[in-house]
Design a protein around this motif. Structure first.
Motif, PDB file in Angstrom:
ATOM      1  N   GLU A  29      -7.489  20.164 -11.944  1.00  0.00           N
ATOM      2  CA  GLU A  29      -8.847  19.767 -11.576  1.00  0.00           C
ATOM      3  C   GLU A  29      -9.515  18.766 -12.525  1.00  0.00           C
ATOM      4  OE1 GLU A  29     -11.745  22.158  -9.329  1.00  0.00           O
ATOM      5  OE2 GLU A  29     -10.476  23.861  -9.889  1.00  0.00           O
ATOM      6  N   PRO A  30      -9.287  18.846 -13.851  1.00  0.00           N
ATOM      7  CA  PRO A  30      -9.962  17.864 -14.712  1.00  0.00           C
ATOM      8  C   PRO A  30      -9.661  16.414 -14.361  1.00  0.00           C
ATOM      9  CG  PRO A  30      -9.102  19.667 -16.025  1.00  0.00           C
ATOM     10  CD  PRO A  30      -8.582  19.870 -14.633  1.00  0.00           C
ATOM     11  N   ILE A  31      -8.468  16.137 -13.811  1.00  0.00           N
ATOM     12  CA  ILE A  31      -8.141  14.747 -13.465  1.00  0.00           C
ATOM     13  C   ILE A  31      -8.290  14.471 -11.975  1.00  0.00           C
ATOM     14  CG2 ILE A  31      -6.635  14.353 -15.438  1.00  0.00           C
ATOM     15  CD1 ILE A  31      -4.249  14.923 -13.685  1.00  0.00           C
ATOM     16  N   LEU A  32      -8.457  15.509 -11.164  1.00  0.00           N
ATOM     17  CA  LEU A  32      -8.698  15.321  -9.731  1.00  0.00           C
ATOM     18  C   LEU A  32     -10.177  15.105  -9.449  1.00  0.00           C
ATOM     19  CD1 LEU A  32      -6.485  18.101  -8.079  1.00  0.00           C
ATOM     20  CD2 LEU A  32      -6.186  15.642  -7.771  1.00  0.00           C
ATOM     21  N   SER A  33     -10.998  15.868 -10.128  1.00  0.00           N
ATOM     22  CA  SER A  33     -12.429  15.879  -9.863  1.00  0.00           C
ATOM     23  C   SER A  33     -13.159  14.794 -10.639  1.00  0.00           C
ATOM     24  CB  SER A  33     -12.998  17.262 -10.236  1.00  0.00           C
ATOM     25  OG  SER A  33     -14.395  17.288 -10.110  1.00  0.00           O
ATOM     26  N   ALA A  80      -1.697  11.703  -5.014  1.00  0.00           N
ATOM     27  CA  ALA A  80      -0.319  11.740  -5.495  1.00  0.00           C
ATOM     28  C   ALA A  80      -0.234  11.279  -6.950  1.00  0.00           C
ATOM     29  CB  ALA A  80       0.564  10.873  -4.609  1.00  0.00           C
ATOM     30  N   SER A  81      -1.007  10.253  -7.292  1.00  0.00           N
ATOM     31  CA  SER A  81      -1.004   9.738  -8.663  1.00  0.00           C
ATOM     32  C   SER A  81      -1.541  10.775  -9.643  1.00  0.00           C
ATOM     33  CB  SER A  81      -1.863   8.464  -8.729  1.00  0.00           C
ATOM     34  OG  SER A  81      -1.961   7.981 -10.048  1.00  0.00           O
ATOM     35  N   ARG A  82      -2.618  11.473  -9.259  1.00  0.00           N
ATOM     36  CA  ARG A  82      -3.201  12.497 -10.136  1.00  0.00           C
ATOM     37  C   ARG A  82      -2.234  13.678 -10.315  1.00  0.00           C
ATOM     38  NH1 ARG A  82      -6.220   8.717 -10.393  1.00  0.00           N
ATOM     39  NH2 ARG A  82      -8.474   8.715 -10.076  1.00  0.00           N
ATOM     40  N   PHE A  83      -1.597  14.096  -9.229  1.00  0.00           N
ATOM     41  CA  PHE A  83      -0.658  15.212  -9.310  1.00  0.00           C
ATOM     42  C   PHE A  83       0.543  14.841 -10.198  1.00  0.00           C
ATOM     43  CE2 PHE A  83      -2.250  16.735  -4.936  1.00  0.00           C
ATOM     44  CZ  PHE A  83      -3.127  17.633  -5.520  1.00  0.00           C
ATOM     45  N   ALA A  84       1.021  13.603 -10.073  1.00  0.00           N
ATOM     46  CA  ALA A  84       2.143  13.157 -10.898  1.00  0.00           C
ATOM     47  C   ALA A  84       1.751  13.145 -12.376  1.00  0.00           C
ATOM     48  CB  ALA A  84       2.602  11.769 -10.450  1.00  0.00           C
ATOM     49  N   GLU A  85       0.519  12.721 -12.658  1.00  0.00           N
ATOM     50  CA  GLU A  85       0.029  12.740 -14.031  1.00  0.00           C
ATOM     51  C   GLU A  85      -0.046  14.168 -14.562  1.00  0.00           C
ATOM     52  OE1 GLU A  85      -4.007  11.586 -16.579  1.00  0.00           O
ATOM     53  OE2 GLU A  85      -3.764  10.822 -14.532  1.00  0.00           O
ATOM     54  N   ALA A  86      -0.514  15.083 -13.701  1.00  0.00           N
ATOM     55  CA  ALA A  86      -0.596  16.491 -14.107  1.00  0.00           C
ATOM     56  C   ALA A  86       0.798  17.059 -14.373  1.00  0.00           C
ATOM     57  CB  ALA A  86      -1.301  17.297 -13.015  1.00  0.00           C
ATOM     58  N   GLU A  87       1.779  16.641 -13.571  1.00  0.00           N
ATOM     59  CA  GLU A  87       3.158  17.092 -13.803  1.00  0.00           C
ATOM     60  C   GLU A  87       3.656  16.608 -15.163  1.00  0.00           C
ATOM     61  OE1 GLU A  87       7.688  16.602 -11.985  1.00  0.00           O
ATOM     62  OE2 GLU A  87       5.997  15.591 -11.000  1.00  0.00           O
ATOM     63  N   ASN A  88       3.352  15.355 -15.502  1.00  0.00           N
ATOM     64  CA  ASN A  88       3.769  14.809 -16.801  1.00  0.00           C
ATOM     65  C   ASN A  88       3.141  15.569 -17.963  1.00  0.00           C
ATOM     66  OD1 ASN A  88       5.342  12.833 -15.586  1.00  0.00           O
ATOM     67  ND2 ASN A  88       3.702  11.315 -15.569  1.00  0.00           N
ATOM     68  N   ARG A  89       1.952  16.125 -17.732  1.00  0.00           N
ATOM     69  CA  ARG A  89       1.277  16.897 -18.783  1.00  0.00           C
ATOM     70  C   ARG A  89       1.755  18.347 -18.831  1.00  0.00           C
ATOM     71  NH1 ARG A  89      -5.141  15.167 -18.945  1.00  0.00           N
ATOM     72  NH2 ARG A  89      -4.867  12.910 -18.696  1.00  0.00           N
TER      73      ARG A  89
END
Length: 436
Positions: free
Chosen positions: A335-339, A281-290
């Protein structure tokens, strides 16, 4: 011993325990279990704890007036704090008791404060280094559970149900193929279709797994095939560790937590297993902010109800291919921030950017480029796309002039090009296209 879960002592029976033979208690527990069997079980135990601590049966609670209930809640909170109980645990127990009262038409008391009530929800997500450490310390089987929670966002109940009667199957990965003794994914990110019976919110939804997670799942299935196991479409993705010691095909939710906890403790991590879902959830939220993924997409991937699940229902349980492609492209951007695989991803992103610029130069609208997941396209798909663009009317400007070496000019003039001038003291010739 490292990795062994220390079980809490079994709570002794008391005269105030909820009794499932009582119709009111049974109806409440069955109602909870229809939504989630694990919730029905956990909330029953929480009600039992409150009753034992306050020396009241569930039925006696229903007969108390508002002031008596508020005093009971306040005294319980003070007693729990004095015993050193975590605030979130106290608040959770009171939440369950409030539910019991409301289910039976009683307005629960308000205004009782619990210090540290939200601490469990403030759990810090794992860093990429911590996630990599957990994966390195885990067995191939444990890695599967870890990446599914940390990179797809699924709940442990999706991997294996509370009673161990169902869970993720090979067929829930539509792009996963098994040919003889070979397992492969057609492409990544690859979708995972979560069936209604596995969803806590009781609706179908889709999530994804990327290159790193896909490889872990493929490698694990490959190892199972190599031992002679017959893996079919209905086979569990995460089977019991010792199939010879159980008659269950799937693993109970609690055992999945034990497996993840074992990997965590081996890696020196003290977190609870559910931190993996917090991490997703934290990674997805960060991706949304980007700006990489819409909020509605990743909320859907996490299994929450919302706009995406409504669109899924409208289409009679089938998600349109165009929408699936958009979500796949959005997940790929995450993927860059999930993996934990960063180097290869950076290379892919650089190549994707070059291809995008070339397509934009050929006249592809920016809106269309935003919907393309160039990084996950094969070479053949990119070539076909470029050919299609080249054949489309109006997408490529007609060349009206050419600048060539002066020695090449005579041959081109014979082919119909017209001389228009020279550059660099006659070293270069400017030619005009025929009929330009």
């Amino acid at each position: 011993m490292v990795g062994v879960r220390k079980m809490p002592p079994k709570r002794p029976k008391t005269p105030w325990d909820p009794d499932l033979r009582d119709p009111d208690v049974r109806r409440w527990q069955e109602n909870l279990s229809r939504g989630s069997a694990s919730t029905g079980d956990a909330w029953f135990r929480a009600l039992r704890r409150f009753c034992a601590e306050t020396h009241r049966t569930p039925i006696e609670l229903l007969k108390l007036d508002m002031k008596a209930l508020r005093d009971l809640f306040a005294d319980f909170a003070s007693s729990d704090t004095a015993k050193g109980a975590r605030g979130s645990y106290t608040a959770y127990t009171l939440k369950v008791v409030r539910n019991w009262l409301k289910f039976n038409g009683i307005t629960p008391p308000s205004g009782v404060k619990v210090k540290g009530a939200g601490s469990v929800f403030e759990e810090t997500a794992l860093s990429p280094e911590q996630l990599r450490a957990a994966l390195n310390a885990a067995t191939p089987r444990e890695r599967v559970a870890i990446v599914l929670m940390a990179q797809s966002g699924v709940r442990p109940e999706v991997i294996g149900s509370f009673m161990g009667t169902d869970g993720l199957r090979v067929k829930d990965f539509p792009e996963l193929s098994i040919k003889g003794t070979t397992v492969f994914l057609e492409r990544t990110p690859t979708p995972i279709f979560i069936r209604q019976e596995l969803s806590k919110a009781t609706h179908k939804y889709v999530t994804f797994i990327g290159e790193e997670g896909g490889k872990i799942i493929v490698d694990y299935l490959q190892s199972r095939l190599s031992t002679g196991e017959k893996v079919s479409a209905d086979s569990p993705i995460f089977p019991p560790e010792r199939v010879d010691l159980t008659n269950r095909a799937f693993v109970r939710t609690t055992k999945i937590g034990d497996s993840i906890r074992h990997a965590f403790r081996t890696a020196g991590l003290t977190n609870r297993p559910y931190v993996l879902r917090t991490t997703a959830a934290s990674r997805f939220a960060e991706a949304e902010n980007r700006g990489w993924v819409p909020h509605s997409f990743w909320q859907h991937w996490m299994g929450h109800s919302g706009d995406m699940s409504a669109r899924y229902s409208v289409n009679r349980g089938r998600i349109p291919q165009s929408l699936l492609d958009e979500m796949r492209a959005a997940y790929h951007r995450c993927e860059p921030i999930l993996s934990t695989m960063t180097i290869k991803q950076d290379t892919q992103d650089a190549a994707s950017k070059v291809i995008r610029l070339l397509l934009e130069a050929r006249g592809v609208p920016k809106e269309k480029l935003d919907k393309l997941d160039i990084g996950s396209m094969s070479d053949e798909e990119i070539v076909a796309l470029v050919k299609t663009i080249g054949a489309s009317p109006g997408t490529e400007k007609k060349m009206t002039q050419r600048v060539v070496p002066a020695d090449d000019a005579p041959k081109l003039i014979e082919e119909g090009w017209e001389f228009a001038g020279s550059l660099k003291n006659g070293d270069l010739a400017v030619l005009r296209a025929p009929h330009a």
